[in-house]
Design a protein around this motif. Sequence first.
Motif, PDB file in Angstrom:
ATOM      1  N   VAL A  35      12.510   1.250 -12.057  1.00 59.44           N
ATOM      2  CA  VAL A  35      11.492   2.017 -11.453  1.00 59.44           C
ATOM      3  C   VAL A  35      10.707   2.511 -12.424  1.00 59.44           C
ATOM      4  CG1 VAL A  35      10.513   3.570  -9.832  1.00 59.44           C
ATOM      5  CG2 VAL A  35      12.868   2.523  -9.407  1.00 59.44           C
ATOM      6  N   VAL A  36       9.396   2.304 -12.613  1.00 60.01           N
ATOM      7  CA  VAL A  36       8.369   2.769 -13.652  1.00 60.01           C
ATOM      8  C   VAL A  36       7.340   3.632 -13.036  1.00 60.01           C
ATOM      9  CG1 VAL A  36       9.248   1.152 -15.250  1.00 60.01           C
ATOM     10  CG2 VAL A  36       7.312   0.692 -13.786  1.00 60.01           C
ATOM     11  N   THR A  37       6.590   4.443 -13.892  1.00 58.59           N
ATOM     12  CA  THR A  37       5.171   4.940 -13.302  1.00 58.59           C
ATOM     13  C   THR A  37       4.341   4.442 -14.724  1.00 58.59           C
ATOM     14  OG1 THR A  37       4.146   6.833 -12.940  1.00 58.59           O
ATOM     15  CG2 THR A  37       6.094   7.193 -14.234  1.00 58.59           C
ATOM     16  N   ALA A  60       6.104   1.427  -9.558  1.00 52.00           N
ATOM     17  CA  ALA A  60       6.531   0.118  -9.243  1.00 52.00           C
ATOM     18  C   ALA A  60       8.171   0.032  -9.274  1.00 52.00           C
ATOM     19  CB  ALA A  60       5.964  -1.164  -9.930  1.00 52.00           C
ATOM     20  N   LEU A  61       8.746  -0.695  -8.655  1.00 47.29           N
ATOM     21  CA  LEU A  61      10.461  -1.023  -8.887  1.00 47.29           C
ATOM     22  C   LEU A  61      10.185  -2.332  -9.094  1.00 47.29           C
ATOM     23  CD1 LEU A  61      13.061   0.054  -6.385  1.00 47.29           C
ATOM     24  CD2 LEU A  61      12.802  -2.364  -7.122  1.00 47.29           C
ATOM     25  N   LEU A  62      11.069  -2.686 -10.160  1.00 46.57           N
ATOM     26  CA  LEU A  62      11.088  -4.239 -10.696  1.00 46.57           C
ATOM     27  C   LEU A  62      12.560  -4.510 -10.696  1.00 46.57           C
ATOM     28  CD1 LEU A  62       8.955  -3.488 -14.018  1.00 46.57           C
ATOM     29  CD2 LEU A  62       8.327  -4.354 -11.679  1.00 46.57           C
ATOM     30  N   LEU A  63      12.623  -5.799 -10.336  1.00 48.02           N
ATOM     31  CA  LEU A  63      14.007  -6.331 -10.087  1.00 48.02           C
ATOM     32  C   LEU A  63      14.143  -7.525 -10.878  1.00 48.02           C
ATOM     33  CD1 LEU A  63      14.002  -6.826  -6.336  1.00 48.02           C
ATOM     34  CD2 LEU A  63      15.430  -5.047  -7.226  1.00 48.02           C
ATOM     35  N   GLU A  64      15.454  -7.452 -11.296  1.00 40.72           N
ATOM     36  CA  GLU A  64      15.978  -8.587 -12.459  1.00 40.72           C
ATOM     37  C   GLU A  64      16.803  -9.351 -11.798  1.00 40.72           C
ATOM     38  OE1 GLU A  64      17.396  -9.305 -17.092  1.00 40.72           O
ATOM     39  OE2 GLU A  64      17.390  -7.526 -16.271  1.00 40.72           O
ATOM     40  N   PRO A  70       5.206  -1.553  -2.970  1.00 40.60           N
ATOM     41  CA  PRO A  70       3.993  -0.996  -1.912  1.00 40.60           C
ATOM     42  C   PRO A  70       3.362   0.249  -2.279  1.00 40.60           C
ATOM     43  CG  PRO A  70       6.393  -1.054  -1.207  1.00 40.60           C
ATOM     44  CD  PRO A  70       6.550  -1.851  -2.533  1.00 40.60           C
ATOM     45  N   PHE A  71       2.138   0.486  -1.750  1.00 38.97           N
ATOM     46  CA  PHE A  71       1.566   1.598  -1.878  1.00 38.97           C
ATOM     47  C   PHE A  71       2.373   2.837  -1.133  1.00 38.97           C
ATOM     48  CE2 PHE A  71      -1.980  -1.327  -2.526  1.00 38.97           C
ATOM     49  CZ  PHE A  71      -2.310  -0.936  -3.810  1.00 38.97           C
ATOM     50  N   SER A  78      -4.578  -9.033  -6.247  1.00 37.80           N
ATOM     51  CA  SER A  78      -3.336  -8.265  -6.542  1.00 37.80           C
ATOM     52  C   SER A  78      -3.543  -6.897  -5.991  1.00 37.80           C
ATOM     53  CB  SER A  78      -3.381  -8.005  -8.288  1.00 37.80           C
ATOM     54  OG  SER A  78      -4.325  -7.064  -8.623  1.00 37.80           O
ATOM     55  N   ALA A  79      -2.330  -6.163  -6.030  1.00 34.29           N
ATOM     56  CA  ALA A  79      -2.204  -4.975  -5.677  1.00 34.29           C
ATOM     57  C   ALA A  79      -1.831  -3.739  -6.642  1.00 34.29           C
ATOM     58  CB  ALA A  79      -1.157  -4.853  -4.364  1.00 34.29           C
ATOM     59  N   LEU A  80      -2.824  -3.763  -7.776  1.00 33.76           N
ATOM     60  CA  LEU A  80      -2.497  -2.899  -8.878  1.00 33.76           C
ATOM     61  C   LEU A  80      -1.105  -3.157  -9.377  1.00 33.76           C
ATOM     62  CD1 LEU A  80      -4.229   0.601  -7.830  1.00 33.76           C
ATOM     63  CD2 LEU A  80      -5.207  -1.296  -9.357  1.00 33.76           C
ATOM     64  N   ASP A  81      -0.654  -4.410  -9.566  1.00 29.23           N
ATOM     65  CA  ASP A  81       0.528  -4.597 -10.012  1.00 29.23           C
ATOM     66  C   ASP A  81       0.706  -4.771 -11.621  1.00 29.23           C
ATOM     67  OD1 ASP A  81       0.843  -5.630  -7.517  1.00 29.23           O
ATOM     68  OD2 ASP A  81       0.124  -7.720  -7.950  1.00 29.23           O
ATOM     69  N   THR A  82       1.953  -4.618 -11.996  1.00 29.50           N
ATOM     70  CA  THR A  82       2.333  -4.629 -13.618  1.00 29.50           C
ATOM     71  C   THR A  82       2.133  -6.209 -13.723  1.00 29.50           C
ATOM     72  OG1 THR A  82       4.581  -5.253 -13.294  1.00 29.50           O
ATOM     73  CG2 THR A  82       4.120  -2.830 -12.944  1.00 29.50           C
TER      74      THR A  82
END
Length: 332
Positions: A16-18, A33-37, A47-48, A242-246
């Motif tokens: 999880v990053v900011t 955002a939470l990122l999954l590997e 999600p907002f 997009s939704a302000l994605d990384t």
Amino acid sequence: MNQLPGLDELIHAAHVVTLPMTVQFRGVRHREALLLEGPAGWGEFSPFLEYGAPEAASWLRSAIEAAWEGYPDPVRGSVPVNATLPAVGPERIEAVLASYDATHTIKVKVAEKGQDLAQDVARVAEVRRLLPDAAIRIDANAGWTHGAAMEALEALAGFSLQYAEQPVAGIEALARVREEVARRGLGILIAADESVRKESDPLAVARAGAADLIVIKAQPLGGVRRALQIVRDAGLPAVVSSALDTSIGLRQGAALAAALPELPYACGLATGSLLSADVTADRFIAVDGSLRLRDIAADPELLRRHAVDAGRLAFWRQRLADCHEQLRRAGA
């Protein structure tokens, strides 16, 4: 989705990053955002913050698809993209647009809370002055009433808009605006965004004749394959946004745009420039107005640098658990 991964597996795969924003956008200064590997690569679940588990679960489905299944085969190797202009004053527009390599098409945010129509007109007018040959589209994010929408579209019609995105909330209201625009001969296409991704039945827009085209996002619609099916069933032209994605989430959107049989409009996937930091050193940004498909992986050092604190990590793990339960109950 072939099989839903277990919650423990997802928690183990999660980062999880900011990330700080270059400008305020949707009231946001930092994007979490939470990122999954997973075995197929990386996926994004972002999600907002105001979205509850029933709505946010589709975003998790999209992240799992990306990380555990991968993407369908593309039909194109690059995706044309638009620049997105937040609701800034005319004096800042040139500087904001300079950060984009996609100025053949500009999406201008309008109907911002605390602003008025004069400010919207001034913003669009300045974009047209700076870029006389660009395609200009506006996005109200359902911020107008019917009367305000018609007043605004009358005032903005002279700038040769490509289309107006979600001027009002709701499918019936959108259909009324589209009908009135045609009656007045304004020559502005109407695009549905929130009315596609926030309704229980996204195809209701097409059945109601509420839009000329639809704006789709991979995350809110539950992933690339589900979004492709929605477009097929709707029978309307589609723009991927997009939704302000990384960069990870933007790659999900690009996979959707690359798999569409037809892509008549530039897509809203150049929003990476609205972030002043990212999770990969080789950021997924446009070159010559297009995104070229390539694999994107998060950088371990950047994940550590931008990691959230313990409190926010607990918040996101709970969101992950709540959305996982929604998918489990739905038989995902």
